[in-house]
Design an enzyme around this catalytic site. Structure first.
Site, PDB file in Angstrom:
ATOM      1  N   LYS A 261       0.798  -1.229   0.000  1.00  8.48           N
ATOM      2  CA  LYS A 261       0.000   0.000   0.000  1.00  8.48           C
ATOM      3  C   LYS A 261       0.834   1.285   0.000  1.00  8.48           C
ATOM      4  O   LYS A 261       0.379   2.322  -0.458  1.00  8.48           O
ATOM      5  CB  LYS A 261      -0.945   0.003   1.199  1.00  8.48           C
TER       6      LYS A 261
ATOM      7  N   ASP B  86      -9.496   3.036   2.312  1.00  8.53           N
ATOM      8  CA  ASP B  86      -9.376   2.410   3.640  1.00  8.53           C
ATOM      9  C   ASP B  86      -9.707   3.381   4.762  1.00  8.53           C
ATOM     10  O   ASP B  86     -10.314   3.011   5.768  1.00  8.53           O
ATOM     11  CB  ASP B  86      -7.926   1.952   3.876  1.00  8.53           C
TER      12      ASP B  86
HETATM   13  O1  LIG Z   1      -7.111  -3.928   3.094  1.00  9.84           O
HETATM   14  C1  LIG Z   1      -7.779  -4.231   2.142  1.00  9.84           C
HETATM   15  C2  LIG Z   1      -8.243  -5.601   1.960  1.00  9.84           C
HETATM   16  C3  LIG Z   1      -7.734  -6.170   0.660  1.00  9.84           C
HETATM   17  O2  LIG Z   1      -6.340  -6.289   0.710  1.00  9.84           O
HETATM   18  C4  LIG Z   1      -8.317  -7.590   0.474  1.00  9.84           C
HETATM   19  O3  LIG Z   1      -7.918  -8.440   1.266  1.00  9.84           O
HETATM   20  O4  LIG Z   1      -9.157  -7.819  -0.375  1.00  9.84           O
HETATM   21  C5  LIG Z   1      -8.114  -5.240  -0.479  1.00  9.84           C
HETATM   22  C6  LIG Z   1      -7.550  -3.849  -0.257  1.00  9.84           C
HETATM   23  O5  LIG Z   1      -7.978  -2.986  -1.280  1.00  9.84           O
HETATM   24  C7  LIG Z   1      -8.056  -3.298   1.045  1.00  9.84           C
HETATM   25  O6  LIG Z   1      -7.514  -2.036   1.293  1.00  9.84           O
END
Ligand SMILES: O=C1C[C@@](O)(C(=O)O)C[C@@H](O)[C@@H]1O
Length: 505
Positions: free
Chosen positions: A274, A312
């Site tokens: 991220k 998020d």
């Molecule tokens: O933290 C998450 C969960 C995630 O990583 C998933 O497990 O699908 C997808 C990401 O976009 C989100 O910010």
């Protein structure tokens, strides 16, 4: 075969060498006279890893018998393609219509593009009706070599890469023109192959075509994600021609340079990327820029630029605020507009998710104390949100003031390490609310212990759903068509206020 039909398969493949005490005439008659679906017969040679005990002549005779008795597809390997004329003649003599597939399994590293094209040419030159190429993906970028074979092939092509990093070769195969997609039956998982159930239920590959836009979760690991079971049905219910797939990525730079096509229209970004992914975005939404973390990327249609967003932050904070309001905790800062205002917010983890939580909490007027195994990282986040950083080793003894909030933004406790907990259990009882960003499992050990200590708990699923709705809006441009609510542990997605899709996460 009946299970395959019940699970929704269009055809079924049977390996004769896996039949105990195989008796060609007896068994092939049983199989072919009762087949509930078109049938593909393979009888792999011993050198191809088969369990076949007899000699080569017996094996080829069994394949001829399969042709004669009406098998719909018969697979032979490239190395034994010299038997093709005999099979073709046999087919003519018996007025059968079975298609012959010539296959090649490459066990080592994925060959170069040129080598793969040569292999395809070699297989086509055998005169087979269909060709099949299977490689092993050591990196997701190798799958692109598989996709780019399809336009060069004059006969139907089945091509995929096995392994977790090769999953998209199966899921996107119908987009690129693949002839078959393989799925494993319930109770018989095959490593590196999607389950038939997921192909039918989540992905519904029969709807995927060359115009389908691809969205993917870039993450490592990636298999824990519930994104596919949420985004795919949501796309379908608003008639959006898109597919959402897990993408196990090892190297962001290689990934983005290998998949520059506008067909790859957007991405979710998961752990551990991220923050690193910011470097690969051409533009950032101001919120993502100030947080320093991106969890959503859109490839802008006009100019193809990658634009990074963060869904998020609002998702996590809204999940916590909703719970505080629902549980009547609107003391303190309620007059300032948020039940978080003035409250102590103890954050564990200063990575991508932690940054989003810290900025969100600060924007609501909370006071932050931040722990991270990397103290410098905790200090720099604390500095950015005017909070306080404390050394990670102090976390076991940290006793908050009453009414504080604890948020875990580390992967501690995530499947498969579900017995782990980021804080000492004994320190939980003074927290008013405990939030865990981990959502697999739904009830982490942290949440169970916090429950036991009397705190209100908020699971990562609440954040997951909210961030996914933000992503859905960005992916489709259909702002405001999707809502969710939960009832006794089941979640309902409401699309355009008319359809409710329910699922357990
Ligand atoms: O933290 C998450 C969960 C995630 O990583 C998933 O497990 O699908 C997808 C990401 O976009 C989100 O910010």
């Amino acid at each position: 075969m009946k299970h395959a039909k019940t699970e929704g398969a269009d055809a079924v493949e049977v390996w004769l060498d896996c039949i105990t005490n195989f008796h060609p005439l007896l068994h092939l008659k049983i199989i072919l006279q009762n087949k509930p679906l078109p049938l593909l017969i393979a009888h792999r040679p011993t050198w191809g890893g088969s369990l076949h005990k007899g000699d080569e002549i017996m094996r080829l005779e069994a394949l001829q018998l399969a042709v004669e008795l009406g098998a719909d597809f018969i697979e032979v390997e490239l190395k034994e393609a010299s038997c093709l004329p005999t099979l073709v003649e046999h087919r003519r003599n018996h007025n059968s219509h079975g298609k012959i597939i010539v296959s090649c399994y490459v066990d080592d590293i994925t060959p170069t593009q040129e080598e793969l094209l040569q292999l395809v040419a070699l297989m086509q030159a055998t005169g087979s009706d269909i060709i099949k190429l299977v490689t092993h993906a050591a990196d997701i970028t190798e799958v692109m070599r598989i996709f780019s074979l399809f336009p060069h092939c004059q006969v139907p092509l089945i091509a995929y890469s096995v392994g977790e990093r090769g999953l998209i070769s199966h899921l996107l195969s119908p987009k690129f023109g693949g002839f078959f997609v393989y799925g494993s039956l319930a109770g018989n998982p095959i490593p590196g192959m999607p389950s038939l159930e997921s192909l039918k239920e989540a992905y519904k590959l029969e709807r995927v075509n060359e115009d389908t836009k691809v969205f993917g979760l870039i993450s490592k690991p990636v298999s824990h994600s519930k994104g596919p079971i949420l985004h795919n049905p949501s796309f379908r219910h608003v008639n959006y021609n898109g597919i959402y797939v897990p993408m196990f990525v090892d190297d962001l730079k290689e990934f983005f340079s290998t998949y520059p096509s506008p067909d790859f229209s957007g991405f979710s970004v998961g752990i551990p990327y991220k923050e690193e992914v910011l470097r690969f975005c051409d533009e950032l939404h101001p919120l993502a820029q100030s947080i320093g973390a991106v969890n959503t990327i859109i490839r802008r249609p006009g100019d193809g630029k990658l634009v990074g967003y963060n869904t998020d932050c609002e998702a996590a904070i809204a999940a916590i605020e909703d719970a505080l309001i629902e549980h009547g905790c609107n003391d303190g800062g309620a007059s300032l507009g948020s039940p978080l205002a003035g409250r102590l917010f103890v954050l564990v983890g200063a990575g991508g998710a932690g940054k989003a939580l810290a900025f969100g909490a600060k924007s609501r007027g909370a006071r932050l104390v931040i722990f991270d195994i990397d103290f410098d990282r905790a200090k720099s986040l604390a500095c950015a949100v005017s909070g306080e950083a404390q050394p990670y080793k102090e976390l076991v003894n940290f006793q908050p003031e009453k009414g504080a909030i604890l948020a875990n933004a580390t992967p501690v406790g995530m499947h498969p390490n579900t017995d782990r907990i980021p804080v000492a259990e004994g320190t939980l009882e003074d927290y008013w609310l405990v939030f865990d960003a981990v959502y697999t499992p739904r009830r982490t050990r942290l949440l169970k212990e916090a429950d036991g200590a009397g705190a209100t708990t908020v699971g990562g699923v609440e954040m997951f759903l909210r961030q996914a709705i933000g992503q859905f809006n960005l992916f489709t441009g259909l702002e405001g068509t999707i809502f969710f609510f939960s009832f006794h542990g089941t979640f309902f997605l409401s699309l355009n206020s008319i359809f409710s899709y329910s699922f357990a996460l």
